[in-house]
Design an enzyme around this catalytic site. Structure first.
Site, PDB file in Angstrom:
ATOM      1  NE  ARG A  56      -3.054   6.901  -0.684  1.00  0.00           N
ATOM      2  CZ  ARG A  56      -2.862   6.151  -1.761  1.00  0.00           C
ATOM      3  NH1 ARG A  56      -3.774   5.286  -2.143  1.00  0.00           N
ATOM      4  NH2 ARG A  56      -1.752   6.273  -2.475  1.00  0.00           N
ATOM      5  CD  GLU A 104       0.011   8.613  -6.839  1.00  0.00           C
ATOM      6  OE1 GLU A 104       0.403   7.861  -5.927  1.00  0.00           O
ATOM      7  OE2 GLU A 104       0.737   8.959  -7.767  1.00  0.00           O
ATOM      8  CE1 TYR A 260       0.744  16.172  -4.686  1.00  0.00           C
ATOM      9  CE2 TYR A 260       0.329  16.906  -2.447  1.00  0.00           C
ATOM     10  CZ  TYR A 260       1.217  16.632  -3.475  1.00  0.00           C
ATOM     11  OH  TYR A 260       2.556  16.828  -3.293  1.00  0.00           O
ATOM     12  CG  ASP A 278       1.062  12.488  -8.338  1.00  0.00           C
ATOM     13  OD1 ASP A 278       2.259  12.353  -8.642  1.00  0.00           O
ATOM     14  OD2 ASP A 278       0.368  11.568  -7.898  1.00  0.00           O
ATOM     15  CB  CYS A 323       8.553  16.851  -2.331  1.00  0.00           C
ATOM     16  SG  CYS A 323       7.277  16.098  -3.312  1.00  0.00           S
ATOM     17  CD1 TRP A 357       3.266   8.338  -4.509  1.00  0.00           C
ATOM     18  CD2 TRP A 357       4.197  10.100  -3.494  1.00  0.00           C
ATOM     19  NE1 TRP A 357       3.497   9.302  -5.455  1.00  0.00           N
ATOM     20  CE2 TRP A 357       4.058  10.402  -4.853  1.00  0.00           C
ATOM     21  CE3 TRP A 357       4.758  11.057  -2.642  1.00  0.00           C
ATOM     22  CZ2 TRP A 357       4.468  11.611  -5.403  1.00  0.00           C
ATOM     23  CZ3 TRP A 357       5.160  12.261  -3.187  1.00  0.00           C
ATOM     24  CH2 TRP A 357       5.017  12.532  -4.544  1.00  0.00           C
ATOM     25  CE  LYS A 360      -0.169   6.851   1.570  1.00  0.00           C
ATOM     26  NZ  LYS A 360       0.904   6.859   0.545  1.00  0.00           N
TER      27      LYS A 360
HETATM   28  C1  BEZ Z   1      -0.539   9.328  -1.578  1.00  0.00           C
HETATM   29  O1  BEZ Z   1      -1.477   9.344  -0.796  1.00  0.00           O
HETATM   30  O2  BEZ Z   1       0.116   8.305  -1.725  1.00  0.00           O
HETATM   31  C2  BEZ Z   1      -0.193  10.553  -2.353  1.00  0.00           C
HETATM   32  C3  BEZ Z   1      -0.739  11.767  -2.000  1.00  0.00           C
HETATM   33  C4  BEZ Z   1      -0.399  12.893  -2.703  1.00  0.00           C
HETATM   34  C5  BEZ Z   1       0.481  12.820  -3.763  1.00  0.00           C
HETATM   35  C6  BEZ Z   1       1.030  11.589  -4.118  1.00  0.00           C
HETATM   36  C7  BEZ Z   1       0.696  10.464  -3.401  1.00  0.00           C
END
Ligand code: BEZ
Length: 397
Positions: A56, A104, A260, A278, A323, A357, A360
């Site tokens: 994202r 988040e 999510y 989450d 996870c 997290w 990304k």
């Molecule tokens: C995130 O985009 O940081 C994220 C996505 C799903 C679960 C937790 C964090």
């Protein structure tokens, strides 16, 4: 000390951040890099389990938002070098209670941040989301946005690319070599493993939830929380183009009530959606307590969500796993990233990247760790992620 193998940089932890750091450091040329991994490379322990992670651009916090924008060109470079797509822009849909505060982010504030950063998005009502994506029974006050550049990251493809590129640039990768001690001093760092003792000018600690196993001998523990979170796959009954989605809801007495889901991965042939709660509940005391078996109550909570809101998915779990989320106990930090200067004598010779997290940010975190280790500074704004309040993350270049 002269009889020990010497490296310019030793990276501890051969997961995504460790391999990215090794790649970014080794490609600068003339840098002797060693990566030490306690298990095998490309393992699916801890945070890297599973096949996809969320990409994202949008963040509520403007400084972190700027970092995603700085990461995107590095992902594109990595994709070019790997010869394959790693980010699949299926879109990132955030919806729910737009004023709920979560770790988040916050939907309404993130929309304001996207306006400020000139990042395009489409605002959607509950009815729009139901009509377009087939969710049902959403509370009428739910709203949200679709940001089309977001989506899914191919985790295994990314790891394979970093594994190959770091070695092509000359980094040495050693598996099954647990590190027992990292002892910095003003001249460098001594690293003692189960096999031998090394000497390095600099060390990067990228060993995720095991970080405090190393820092403890300095009398330092980073304030991280470990949660083993469920992942549950369901079969789709009806195909349609759907984005990654995150439902922001008011917490219940039991849990954070956040869910999510990923659509079927464009690079895979199955027709499964993967969901996660989450839930930051029931913290583990140590990463070694993770079992790989999800809490049955959490699987039930996700399945209830599917039953209530996703008629296009068969609510019978196809597969479950977990996870390990390693998060800073103070959510405003989001990540730990910086040098250990001020925490231990010689701490300027150790860079730490852990918690949050972070998938990304893999290419950027690698660049930043290499910057801090090899140049002592980075041009990126990482002040918020310093290891301790009052301890600089690293000087700005
Ligand atoms: C995130 O985009 O940081 C994220 C996505 C799903 C679960 C937790 C964090």
């Amino acid at each position: 000390m002269n009889d020990h193998e010497h490296y310019d940089l030793i990276v501890i932890g051969g997961g995504p951040i460790g391999l990215s750091t090794a790649w970014q450091a080794a490609r600068r040329g003339d840098t002797k890099v060693l990566v030490l991994e306690q298990y095998g490379f490309l393992n699916e322990r801890t945070g890297t389990s599973g096949s996809e992670r969320h990409w994202r651009l949008q963040y509520t916090q403007r400084d972190i938002f700027a970092l995603t924008l700085e990461t995107l060109p590095l992902w594109h470079e990595l994709e070019r070098l790997a010869g394959r797509r790693l980010i699949h822009a299926v879109g990132s849909l955030w919806f729910g209670d737009v004023e709920v505060e979560t770790n988040e982010g916050h939907i309404a504030e993130t929309a304001r941040a996207m306006d400020e950063m000139s990042v395009p998005y489409e605002w959607l009502t509950a009815r729009d989301i139901e009509n377009r994506y087939g969710f049902t029974n959403l509370p009428r006050h739910y709203e949200g946005f679709l940001q089309r550049d977001g989506g899914s990251i191919d985790v295994r493809g990314t790891l394979a690319a970093l594994f190959q590129l770091s070695q092509e640039h000359g980094a040495l990768l050693r598996a099954n070599e647990p590190v027992l001690e990292v002892a910095p001093d003003t001249g460098g760092v001594t690293v003692r493993t189960a096999r031998t003792t090394y000497r390095a000018d600099k060390v990067v600690l990228a060993n995720g939830g095991h970080v405090n196993d190393i820092t403890r001998s300095w009398g330092v523990s980073l304030d991280v929380s470990l949660f083993e979170m469920a992942l549950v796959s369901y079969r789709q009954r009806a195909d349609a183009e759907r984005p990654f989605w995150f439902a922001f809801q008011q917490p219940t007495e039991e849990d954070t009530n956040l869910f999510y889901g990923f659509p079927p991965n464009p690079w895979a042939s199955d027709n499964e959606v993967r969901l996660g709660p989450d839930f930051e509940v029931n913290p583990l005391r140590h990463a070694s307590e993770a079992t790989g078996i999800p809490d049955p109550r959490h699987v039930e909570r996700v399945t209830d969500w599917v039953t209530a809101h996703m008629p296009w998915a068969d609510p019978e779990p196809v597969q479950t796993s977990t996870c390990l989320a390693v998060l800073p106990a103070d959510p405003s930090r989001q990540f730990y990233l910086g040098t250990a200067a001020g925490l231990v004598d010689g701490g300027e010779n150790v860079v730490v990247s852990t918690a949050g997290w972070g998938f990304k940010f893999v290419p950027l975190w690698g660049e930043i760790c290499a910057d801090l280790a090899l140049k002592g500074a980075t041009r990126h704004d990482i002040g918020r992620h310093a290891l301790a309040q009052g301890v600089p993350a690293g000087s700005a270049a």
